[in-house]
Design a protein around this motif. Structure first.
Motif, short mmCIF file in Angstrom:
data_model
loop_
_atom_site.label_atom_id
_atom_site.label_comp_id
_atom_site.label_asym_id
_atom_site.label_seq_id
_atom_site.Cartn_x
_atom_site.Cartn_y
_atom_site.Cartn_z
N ARG A 141 128.89 70.11 -4.40
CA ARG A 141 130.09 70.20 -3.57
C ARG A 141 130.67 71.59 -3.77
N GLN B 110 134.47 73.75 -7.75
CA GLN B 110 135.54 72.87 -8.18
C GLN B 110 136.52 73.60 -9.10
N THR C 246 140.67 60.87 1.09
CA THR C 246 139.50 60.63 0.25
C THR C 246 138.90 59.26 0.58
N ASP D 290 133.50 56.96 -2.93
CA ASP D 290 132.61 58.11 -3.14
C ASP D 290 133.37 59.43 -3.05
N ARG D 291 132.94 60.38 -3.86
CA ARG D 291 133.45 61.75 -3.77
C ARG D 291 132.71 62.50 -2.67
N TYR D 292 133.27 63.64 -2.31
CA TYR D 292 132.62 64.53 -1.35
C TYR D 292 131.30 65.03 -1.92
N GLU D 293 130.27 65.10 -1.07
CA GLU D 293 129.01 65.74 -1.42
C GLU D 293 128.49 66.47 -0.19
N ALA E 40 132.02 61.97 2.16
CA ALA E 40 131.81 60.98 1.11
C ALA E 40 130.35 60.62 1.03
N ALA F 3 136.33 63.00 3.21
CA ALA F 3 136.57 63.01 1.76
C ALA F 3 136.92 64.43 1.36
N GLN G 143 139.08 63.34 -6.57
CA GLN G 143 138.28 62.18 -6.93
C GLN G 143 138.40 61.13 -5.83
N ALA G 144 137.52 60.15 -5.85
CA ALA G 144 137.60 59.05 -4.89
C ALA G 144 138.92 58.31 -5.04
#
Length: 636
Positions: free
Chosen positions: A318, A321, A519, A523-526, A539, A546, A551-552
């Motif tokens: 991603r 961060q 969000t 699931d988190r962003y990917e 997500a 997302a 975080q999710a």
């Protein structure tokens, strides 16, 4: 002129009269009727040629000794390849040859200093610059030992000469970061300045194995101010994007290993040590990846940043961060993986830290501004000067501008990526040009989960709610001004323009302006499959909204509301529907209005029923709370 072949001509020195002239030389005209003579044999003075005598006294010319000035532009120069100076010649002669010598330097060394100088086959103590004219000539001391040298400059065929000294010192190449720690928000724009000494270029490794990401930059000072200033888009760095969307510099040069490839600039990556024969060049002896893995990819693989067979854009899951990212300046662009498995520069000059912090939304505020085009105030300070905040739910007068202030970070890199122009953050943009970063617009940025909505509560069963026109309003109707430095942006709409909103804006229309970082619950962003473009994610990598830095199940949002209202004025001192004013020279008419402060306003009083008809007008200044006063003289 006037001579024929074979004419005998006398060159004489003028002594005040022709009878007293002293013969200097007997000459003979050549086949073209031209006579020539060597002035080096003459003394200073006035001369004339005879016959023919065409004037009394005859026309004379003056012979003077040649003058010469030779001066270096600098008193001191280093042995750096890119550090040179000039020597300036000045003489009263048009073109001449100069013999150059210096104690402690032979002709071979002198020839390396003065490009184009000719060495004498029989004398190794000097070189000759031929055909010199007044002006500057380059001089480089990169191959000369340090010390102070005095140079002698002698004209080859006259006694004209001069000398000048210059000191040659060791080059002391250095590069240092202007700030030891730079703090910015993930997803926004970070700026760095690298100060240079005795060089106009350096290399910088961005990140390391601890941060989970590495790029290497070549920096070059292109405006001769001994520093390089550049910007980094932290939203797109590491993604497969063109470099002008990732790095930016106004006056210098920045190139990237990820986006440009720096092989031509001698960047190299080694295992444990740098050797002259390059035998430890990473990937050189890796038969499994021969022909497919670059030296840089082998470096990343050795640091466990990518797996075997992956390319350099596979480092990130991603966008970068919130974390600490090391920046290391290198003298030669050579980096190694040491015995501990860590990266380091072979010749480190300096290091710094980029601290990326968590982004977020702090608040949304509604402002009003005087009636005008949305892009009338396209400079930040002009917007701040024009805007007057309204309380939540407050009125915006129809035809005035409404300004939505969103205090938020972590989206300005996306703005730059959308417009492919770093100057957008300085210049502003039409809303339609940047609206694709908002997920309420159907486009591939939806995966970032940024939702900016200005919408009325007038939806019916078959009619959508009136909302801000994100698609094609044009800059005069809906405009955005950014203040990335202070973490805020301003969306400006002209409520008098039909194109500013998708739907009708009427008296009593209630709007809500909201900004949300959405969000997914689980699931988190990917990044999605394939190249991790900044717009291909969401997500689980499936483009479901997302926000990339949360975080999710951690959605953030802020909102504010406003109501559109007819433009109105209420006067003070009204008694039974009649406005009463004292018949005084200091009379004042006052009241309140919902029209934006700063608007051009006048109060006009007129009467045809008075004993003497009159009309009187005074300007009214609308204050921040909507009150106004207008002075009148009613003494008559």
């Amino acid at each position: 002129g006037g001579y024929s072949e074979g004419d005998n001509v006398v060159l004489s020195e003028w002594q005040g009269s022709e009878d007293g002239a002293r013969t200097a030389e007997q000459l003979t005209a050549n086949q073209n009727g031209v006579v020539t003579f060597d002035t080096s044999e003459l003394e200073s003075g006035d001369y004339f040629l005879n016959p023919p005598a065409t004037a009394d006294p005859p026309e004379t010319f003056e012979v003077l000794p040649q003058t010469l000035s030779a001066e270096f532009d600098d008193d001191e120069v280093t042995t750096a390849d890119d550090d040179s100076t000039t020597v300036e010649f000045d003489s009263n002669r048009g073109t001449y040859d100069v013999e150059i010598s210096a104690d402690g330097l032979d002709d071979t060394e002198l020839a390396t200093i003065f490009d184009g100088a000719v060495q004498d086959d029989e004398d190794d103590e000097y070189v000759t610059l031929e055909g010199v004219e007044d002006g500057e000539y380059d001089a480089s001391f990169s191959e000369i030992d340090t010390g102070e040298y005095t140079f002698e400059f002698n004209v080859s065929d006259t006694s004209a000469s001069d000398s000048d000294s210059i000191t040659v010192t060791e080059e002391d190449v250095d590069a240092s970061f202007a700030e030891g720690v730079t703090t910015d928000t993930a997803g926004d724009i970070a700026e760095f300045t690298v100060e240079l000494e005795d060089t106009d270029s350096t290399y910088v490794q961005f990140g390391d194995e601890d941060a989970g990401f590495i790029d290497v930059l070549y920096l070059e000072d292109d405006d001769d101010d001994d520093e390089v200033t550049f910007q980094v888009n932290t939203r797109t760095l590491g993604t497969a994007n063109p470099t002008n969307d990732v790095y930016n510099t106004e006056d210098d040069i920045v190139r990237s290993q990820l986006y440009d490839g720096l092989a031509d600039d001698d960047v190299a990556f080694y295992d444990e040590e740098v050797t002259d024969d390059g035998s430890t060049l990473l990937g050189e002896n890796d038969q499994a990846n021969a022909g497919s893995e670059t030296n840089f990819e082998a470096y990343l693989e050795e640091l466990d940043l990518i797996d075997s067979g992956e390319d350099q854009f596979s480092q990130l899951t991603r966008p970068l961060q919130p974390a600490d990212y090391e920046l290391t300046a290198s003298a030669n662009g050579e980096f190694i993986v040491n015995a501990d498995g860590d990266s380091e520069a072979d010749e480190e000059l300096d290091s710094a830290l980029l601290e990326l912090t968590d982004p977020g939304i702090e608040g949304v505020t509604v402002h009003t501004a005087p009636e005008d085009n949305a892009d009338q105030d396209d400079e930040l300070q002009d917007v701040l000067d024009a805007a007057t905040a309204r309380e939540d739910g407050g009125e915006i007068a129809l035809d005035d501008r409404v300004i939505i202030q969103a205090e938020a970070t972590g989206l300005y890199g996306a703005v730059v990526s959308q417009t492919n122009d770093f100057s957008t953050l300085e210049d502003g943009a039409a809303l339609e040009d940047v609206s694709p970063i908002f997920a309420n617009v159907d486009n591939t940025w939806n995966g970032d989960g940024i939702n900016f909505v200005v919408e009325a509560d007038d939806a019916t069963g078959n009619q959508d709610a009136t909302e801000l026109n994100y698609d094609d309003a044009g800059g005069s109707n809906a405009y955005v001004v950014f203040d990335e430095e202070n973490g805020q942006f301003f969306v400006i709409a002209d409520t008098s323009a039909d194109a500013a909103f998708d739907g009708d804006v009427e008296d009593g229309s209630e709007f809500e302006a909201s900004l949300e970082y959405e969000t997914d619950d689980e699931d988190r962003y990917e990044f999605g499959t394939g190249d991790p473009l900044p717009t291909a994610g969401g997500a689980g990598g499936d483009n479901d909204p997302a926000y990339p830095y949360f975080q999710a199940d951690s959605t953030q949002s802020e909102s504010a509301s406003f109501t559109m209202a007819e433009r109105s004025v209420t006067f003070d001192n009204v008694n039974d529907g009649t406005l009463e004013i004292a018949a005084s020279e200091d009379s004042t008419i006052s009241g309140t209005t919902n029209i934006a402060p700063g608007s051009d306003a006048e109060v006009r009083v007129s009467s045809t029923d008075a004993e003497v008809s009159f009309r009187s007008t005074a300007s009214a200044n609308i204050t921040e709370d909507g009150s106004f006063e207008a002075p009148f003289d009613f003494s008559e």
